[in-house]
Design a protein around this motif. Structure first.
Motif, PDB file in Angstrom:
ATOM      1  N   ILE A  17     -55.970 -10.364  52.754  1.00 32.10           N
ATOM      2  CA  ILE A  17     -55.815  -8.910  52.631  1.00 32.10           C
ATOM      3  C   ILE A  17     -56.849  -8.350  51.666  1.00 32.10           C
ATOM      4  N   LEU A  33     -49.883  -2.952  56.728  1.00 31.48           N
ATOM      5  CA  LEU A  33     -49.658  -4.336  57.110  1.00 31.48           C
ATOM      6  C   LEU A  33     -48.171  -4.640  56.987  1.00 31.48           C
ATOM      7  N   ASP A  35     -45.220  -7.655  57.227  1.00 34.69           N
ATOM      8  CA  ASP A  35     -44.832  -9.058  57.304  1.00 34.69           C
ATOM      9  C   ASP A  35     -43.681  -9.128  58.300  1.00 34.69           C
ATOM     10  N   PHE A 121     -52.355  -9.351  63.036  1.00 33.28           N
ATOM     11  CA  PHE A 121     -53.398  -9.460  62.013  1.00 33.28           C
ATOM     12  C   PHE A 121     -53.521 -10.883  61.472  1.00 33.28           C
ATOM     13  N   MET A 131     -48.175 -11.514  60.581  1.00 33.69           N
ATOM     14  CA  MET A 131     -48.403 -10.197  60.013  1.00 33.69           C
ATOM     15  C   MET A 131     -49.097  -9.307  61.048  1.00 33.69           C
ATOM     16  N   THR A 132     -48.744  -8.029  61.051  1.00 36.76           N
ATOM     17  CA  THR A 132     -49.395  -7.072  61.941  1.00 36.76           C
ATOM     18  C   THR A 132     -50.172  -6.053  61.133  1.00 36.76           C
ATOM     19  N   ILE A 133     -51.143  -5.440  61.791  1.00 35.34           N
ATOM     20  CA  ILE A 133     -51.874  -4.331  61.188  1.00 35.34           C
ATOM     21  C   ILE A 133     -51.696  -3.106  62.066  1.00 35.34           C
TER      22      ILE A 133
END
Length: 229
Positions: A17, A33, A35, A121, A131-133
């Motif tokens: 990150i 972001l 989790d 991500f 994890m996503t963005i």
């Protein structure tokens, strides 16, 4: 070094990150972001924190359900949450899901439209999504896209609330419903379907009874909500 407040983050996650922080803060929108182990906030860009009037540690410490209830319209989530869940299931590196959502900032009563796009991500050691963005861009209230988003939300609400009524229609009645929504007369519909106008009149009456509609406007709402026109 950027300080992260999400206790679930490993040093490797924080390091990745950190390498992107300067880019995140230069994006013309808000970068978030998540989790996905508990869908908590792992990071939010500075412009997003300023809009919400909060800090990174405060936003990361909010329980997920509190965060969404505080800032987002729950009706929108009925549309985009299943799409995001499907994206996680497919676990595609290249795929992005985009959706409209309404956000309410502190000390305001007005919902503001944002266009958000989300993708994976980061993955864990077993190559599962970790994890996503998300990038969220505001839509000008005077822009036609804001009006389109509002119509989409209304049509989605209408289709959910009237789904059972629509399923009562036969295939032929759905066809005639479409023609009714297009403003065609019984004679015109009869000519298209090669049936008598009397039969069309019967179908029209049955359609209105099943849907409990009294106006052409209500007929059009059904046709639009269920993608007949």
């Amino acid at each position: 070094m950027v300080k992260f407040y999400n206790q679930n983050l490993t040093s490797a996650m924080c390091s990745k990150i950190s390498r992107h922080i300067s880019a995140f803060n230069n994006v013309p929108g808000v970068v978030i972001l998540h989790d996905i182990r508990n869908w908590s906030i792992a990071y939010m860009s500075e412009n997003g924190l300023q809009l919400l009037g909060t800090t990174l540690d405060e936003i990361c410490s909010l329980p997920t359900e509190v965060y969404h209830a505080k800032y987002f319209n729950a009706n929108d989530a009925l549309d985009y949450v299943p799409k995001i869940a499907a994206l996680m299931q497919r676990n595609s590196s290249d795929e992005t899901v985009s959706f409209y959502q309404q956000i309410k900032f502190p000390n305001t009563q007005e919902w503001l439209w944002y266009l958000s796009s989300i993708k994976i991500f980061m993955r864990d050691e077993e190559d599962n999504p970790l994890m996503t963005i998300t990038v969220s861009i505001p839509i000008d209230a005077m822009h036609h896209m804001a009006n389109k988003a509002q119509r989409n939300l209304e049509e989605n609400d209408f289709s959910r609330n009237h789904h059972d009524d629509f399923l009562r229609l036969s295939k032929r009645e759905k066809t005639i419903l479409r023609e009714m929504a297009l403003g065609k007369s019984s004679i015109e519909i009869a000519n298209v379907l090669c049936i008598s106008s009397t039969t069309v009149d019967t179908h029209r009456r049955n359609i209105r009874e099943k849907l409990n509609t009294k106006s052409s406007f209500e007929i059009s709402k059904y046709a639009r909500a269920f993608d007949l026109i």
